[in-house]
Design an enzyme around this catalytic site. Structure first.
Site: not given
Ligand code: EPU
Length: 418
Positions: A116, A122, A397
């Site tokens: 995105c 990932p 959003r």
């Molecule tokens: N990552 C990996 N592999 C994975 C999962 C994540 O490499 O399998 C990496 C991501 O690419 C990123 C980092 O880990 O670089 C953090 O990702 P994380 O999984 O913690 O984030 P997320 O669960 O995808 C949620 C929020 C985001 C927020 C992040 C960090 C929700 C729906 N989304 O995303 O919110 O930025 O945690 O706090 O809970 C927003 O609201 O604007 C938003 C993007």
């Protein structure tokens, strides 16, 4: 599509209530599939992302309706384990459904969510965790097919404390056989809220908010009524609104402890910050001072979701600030937009060097992503003249009626549907 026009110049003043948290609501909505009885959710925000999640739940056979301010999801009628392609691609957090659909139906079929605007995003940690719980996963043709007839507890040790992966594994584990221990779990308050919801449904989860989350599998959960926590990012955005317009804003119905990292930055900028039990007030009488160094980190570090808004504030601060984005690799698109408004910044990989200017001016700019869009609204509020923000639907959003909320504080934000 929509755009918003922000008229600069007014100091925000007054009180605004925090909306329910988007990032708590989305996994909790995914978790409603784990019980076959109706769930009543209080304080669920009315947002595009929430609407998309509800459409996905309906496409799986759930019944969804609103009763006053409550949202009721009855997944007793759910019968489908295939996530719809177009809707799931639109909503990245549809990936959270993998764990709950798998737990409910012993199988799940989801499109790969893809990257995105803010990074590649990932899902390797999600899939590795599910495999640990004994799910068989095949990735083919852009889809992920999971079989999980014998989900069983395991130790899942994350290389990185991913918020979504922690939530996904918690959901997959609640009905698995035996105990699951998630190590290096994300500690975000939204994980604690998910734990609260799961336990209210009769599941057995402990440790959320610490790096070790334990889930003891039980056979079935039950329906419940649950109130979603206030949104800490929206809270933070309006508080920065006070700082950037030299105003005086109180956010009510919120959790000040969840915005600690921001409050210390606002104090460093020279704002008066007062926190009560469920309200925070920020008063700013003069131009903000720069903050030498800020880097985004998983909770309790400075949140990546407030980085763009802080970027706007530092763009008008006195002096030079350094801002490092450690969480997402591509979350500085607002920097070039702010430059159109007269801001001075240089980006080198994940580091931004921001030299504050005395005044921004209005311009036509683009919201490339949700938080970047909110940052442009803040910049517009303190700029000279009008700022037109294109693709403002991206802001919707995550912000409930931002035009009305800011309007109630004396700011002028007009939304136009195109
Ligand atoms: N990552 C990996 N592999 C994975 C999962 C994540 O490499 O399998 C990496 C991501 O690419 C990123 C980092 O880990 O670089 C953090 O990702 P994380 O999984 O913690 O984030 P997320 O669960 O995808 C949620 C929020 C985001 C927020 C992040 C960090 C929700 C729906 N989304 O995303 O919110 O930025 O945690 O706090 O809970 C927003 O609201 O604007 C938003 C993007």
């Amino acid at each position: 599509m929509s755009n918003v026009t922000v008229r600069g110049g007014a100091a925000l003043s007054g009180a605004v209530a925090a909306q329910g948290s988007k990032n708590a609501a989305l996994p909790i909505l995914a978790a409603t599939l784990l019980v076959k009885e109706p769930v009543r959710l209080r304080n669920c925000p009315r947002l595009r992302d929430v609407g998309n999640m509800l459409h996905i739940l309906e496409s799986l056979g759930c019944t969804v309706f609103r009763e006053g301010n409550d949202l009721i999801v009855d997944s007793g009628t759910a019968a489908n384990c295939v996530l719809p392609t177009a809707l799931s691609r639109e909503l990245r957090s549809s990936i959270f459904l993998l764990g709950s659909v798998l737990s409910r139906f012993s199988e799940a079929d989801a499109p790969y969510p893809g990257g995105c605007e803010i990074g590649n995003r990932p899902i390797d940690l999600h899939l590795a965790g599910l495999r640990k719980l004994n799910a068989e996963i095949v990735e083919r043709g852009g889809r992920i097919r999971c079989q999980g007839a014998n989900l069983s507890g395991a130790v899942v040790d994350f290389e990185y404390p991913s918020v979504g992966a922690t939530e996904n594994i918690m959901m997959a584990a609640v009905r698995a056989k035996g105990t699951t221990v998630i190590r290096n779990a994300a500690c975000e308050p939204e994980i604690v809220d998910l734990e609260g919801f799961l336990n209210a449904c009769g599941f057995r989860v402990s440790g959320a908010g610490t790096p070790t989350v334990t889930v003891e599998g039980v056979e079935e959960g039950h329906g419940t009524t649950y109130c979603i926590m206030p949104d800490r990012i929206v809270t933070g955005t309006y508080l920065i609104g006070a700082a950037i317009t030299r105003g005086d804003v109180t956010v009510t119905g919120t959790r000040p402890d969840t915005v600690d990292a921001l409050l210390s930055k606002l104090s460093a900028c020279g704002c008066d910050v007062t926190a009560a039990k469920d309200a925070v007030r920020v008063r700013a009488k003069r131009r903000p001072r720069c903050v030498e160094f800020t880097e985004t980190r998983p909770y309790p570090g400075f949140p990546t979701d407030l980085q763009p808004q802080l970027f706007s504030l530092l763009s008008v601060a006195e002096g030079t600030s350094v801002l490092v984005e450690n969480v997402f690799e591509n979350r500085f698109k607002h920097a070039q937009e702010l430059k159109k408004m007269g801001a001075e910044n240089r980006i080198l990989d994940r580091t931004a060097v921001i030299t504050g200017v005395a005044r921004l001016h209005g311009a036509t700019v683009t919201a490339h992503d949700l938080r970047g869009g909110a940052a442009l609204v803040l910049a517009g509020l303190c700029a000279e003249g009008d700022t037109v923000i294109e693709h403002a639907e991206r802001i919707e959003r995550g912000y409930e009626q931002i035009d009305l909320a800011i309007g109630a504080l004396g700011g002028a934000v007009a939304r136009k549907e195109l």
